[in-house]
Design an enzyme around this catalytic site. Sequence first.
Site, PDB file in Angstrom:
ATOM      1  CE  LYS A   1      62.277   5.110  63.041  1.00 16.92           C
ATOM      2  NZ  LYS A   1      63.351   4.094  63.092  1.00 16.92           N
TER       3      LYS A   1
ATOM      4  CG  ASP B   1      61.477   0.941  57.588  1.00 16.23           C
ATOM      5  OD1 ASP B   1      61.819  -0.232  57.838  1.00 16.23           O
ATOM      6  OD2 ASP B   1      62.219   1.914  57.802  1.00 16.23           O
TER       7      ASP B   1
HETATM    8  C1  S3P Z   1      67.412   2.407  58.848  1.00 13.52           C
HETATM    9  C2  S3P Z   1      67.656   1.374  57.990  1.00 13.52           C
HETATM   10  C3  S3P Z   1      66.691   0.278  57.728  1.00 13.52           C
HETATM   11  C4  S3P Z   1      65.290   0.617  58.231  1.00 13.52           C
HETATM   12  C5  S3P Z   1      65.308   1.251  59.580  1.00 13.52           C
HETATM   13  C6  S3P Z   1      66.139   2.528  59.571  1.00 13.52           C
HETATM   14  C7  S3P Z   1      68.463   3.442  59.018  1.00 13.52           C
HETATM   15  O1  S3P Z   1      67.140  -0.895  58.373  1.00 13.52           O
HETATM   16  O2  S3P Z   1      64.469  -0.534  58.238  1.00 13.52           O
HETATM   17  O3  S3P Z   1      63.979   1.568  59.975  1.00 13.52           O
HETATM   18  O4  S3P Z   1      68.157   4.555  59.509  1.00 13.52           O
HETATM   19  O5  S3P Z   1      69.615   3.174  58.649  1.00 13.52           O
HETATM   20  P1  S3P Z   1      68.235  -1.856  57.668  1.00 13.52           P
HETATM   21  O6  S3P Z   1      69.407  -1.020  57.422  1.00 13.52           O
HETATM   22  O7  S3P Z   1      68.563  -2.941  58.643  1.00 13.52           O
HETATM   23  O8  S3P Z   1      67.560  -2.383  56.437  1.00 13.52           O
END
Ligand code: S3P
Length: 418
Positions: free
Chosen positions: A13, A304
């Site tokens: 993702k 996550d």
């Molecule tokens: C993500 C960063 C994470 C993660 C999210 C996806 C990203 O969040 O929890 O599902 O793709 O940069 P945070 O950067 O707020 O920790």
Amino acid sequence: MKVFGSLRVPGDKSISHRALIFGALAEGESRVTGILESADVHSTAGVLRALGVDVPALSPDFVVRGSGRTLRRPTTELDCGNSGTTTRLMAGVVAASPFDATFVGDASLSRRPMRRVARPLEAMGARVELPPHFGLPMTIHGGTLHDVEWTSEVASAQIKSAILLAGLVAGVHARVSEPSRSRDHTEKMLEARGAALHVDGLTVTLDAGSPLRALDTVVPGDPSSASFFAGLAALARSGEIRLEHVCVNETRTGFFEQLRKMGVRVTEEGRRMEGGEWVADVVVAPRKLHAAVVAEADVPSMIDELPLLACVAARAEGVTTITGASELRVKESDRIAAVVSNLRAIGVEAEELPDGMRIQGSDRPLSGRIVTHGDHRLAMAFGVLGAARGNSIEVDDRDCVSVSYPGFWEDLASATRA
Ligand code: S3P
């Protein structure tokens, strides 16, 4: 329950969002292969289209025609759905663009904290309007930005990426430091596209006037999605599962490492570098499960996966303790409160801590109904626990998995044998 077979989980993702955004900002054509076709990634594609970028319908193989950092003033609000990554990364892009735009999202996203991204963008010269609860709607008045050196209080790839993207689009120097290392796909992907970026410990610097070239991306499998099947294998009585072509970037593999510490056999096969990321087949087989101790330093690389770890811990011998994870309270739901109340609802002894939780493992049958609060990762974590022998768990909203893994329930059914 026995696990068996091979599975190729959908594309990562985080890399999917970035392949679209960087493709949109580069000059020329970027081919994207294996993108995750989920609701969150559709949100990023939709926001880019609203800003005038030629993003075709998502498919296994397509081309983004970049606008060379010149975006169009949107005529609608920018709807980010459930996606924090869309909102925060695109906030950086919009802050450096000469127009106003308003970000909106669903009820869950609208409650999530946006000041953490508004503050550094304001420090760069953008004006950001937030509602009294500091969530969405968020209106950004973009324009000319200046250099920034920012120290983030939380390890967050979204904040780090927003600042780097604002610097990139504005053509200014941007330096970000974080308390511990969050996922580094932005750094890797920008560097691969020729950006003048330097990483020194916990500090990332982008030089003023950095270039950005178009580049094709082959999106590897999402380690967060693969983790559900690694967790499933950990709960199985026997068998082995092979998870093919998984991104094993070390800022993402904390859950696999934690399973090893709990006694599970987790091996990587065919480790290879592809498009700047380490990729491998991850093979997982059950062993006697021991409780885990997760502390602050372990959290970013499995942020996550912590709801899933809590569900696996419900079947481990001993008491699992997770601390230093207060970020879980501001994810798609309050994942500390929601995980603990759901574990209790199915018969697990669990306790909330201000920054984590404590879970007593047992082998008693678990049954009851889970309230997901529309949170995809809760639905999948409890779906995995429900697949374990002797358990009977009903998930109130199975469809919310479409945010990150639309085919999850089908893959879960095909990976298990009673
Ligand atoms: C993500 C960063 C994470 C993660 C999210 C996806 C990203 O969040 O929890 O599902 O793709 O940069 P945070 O950067 O707020 O920790």
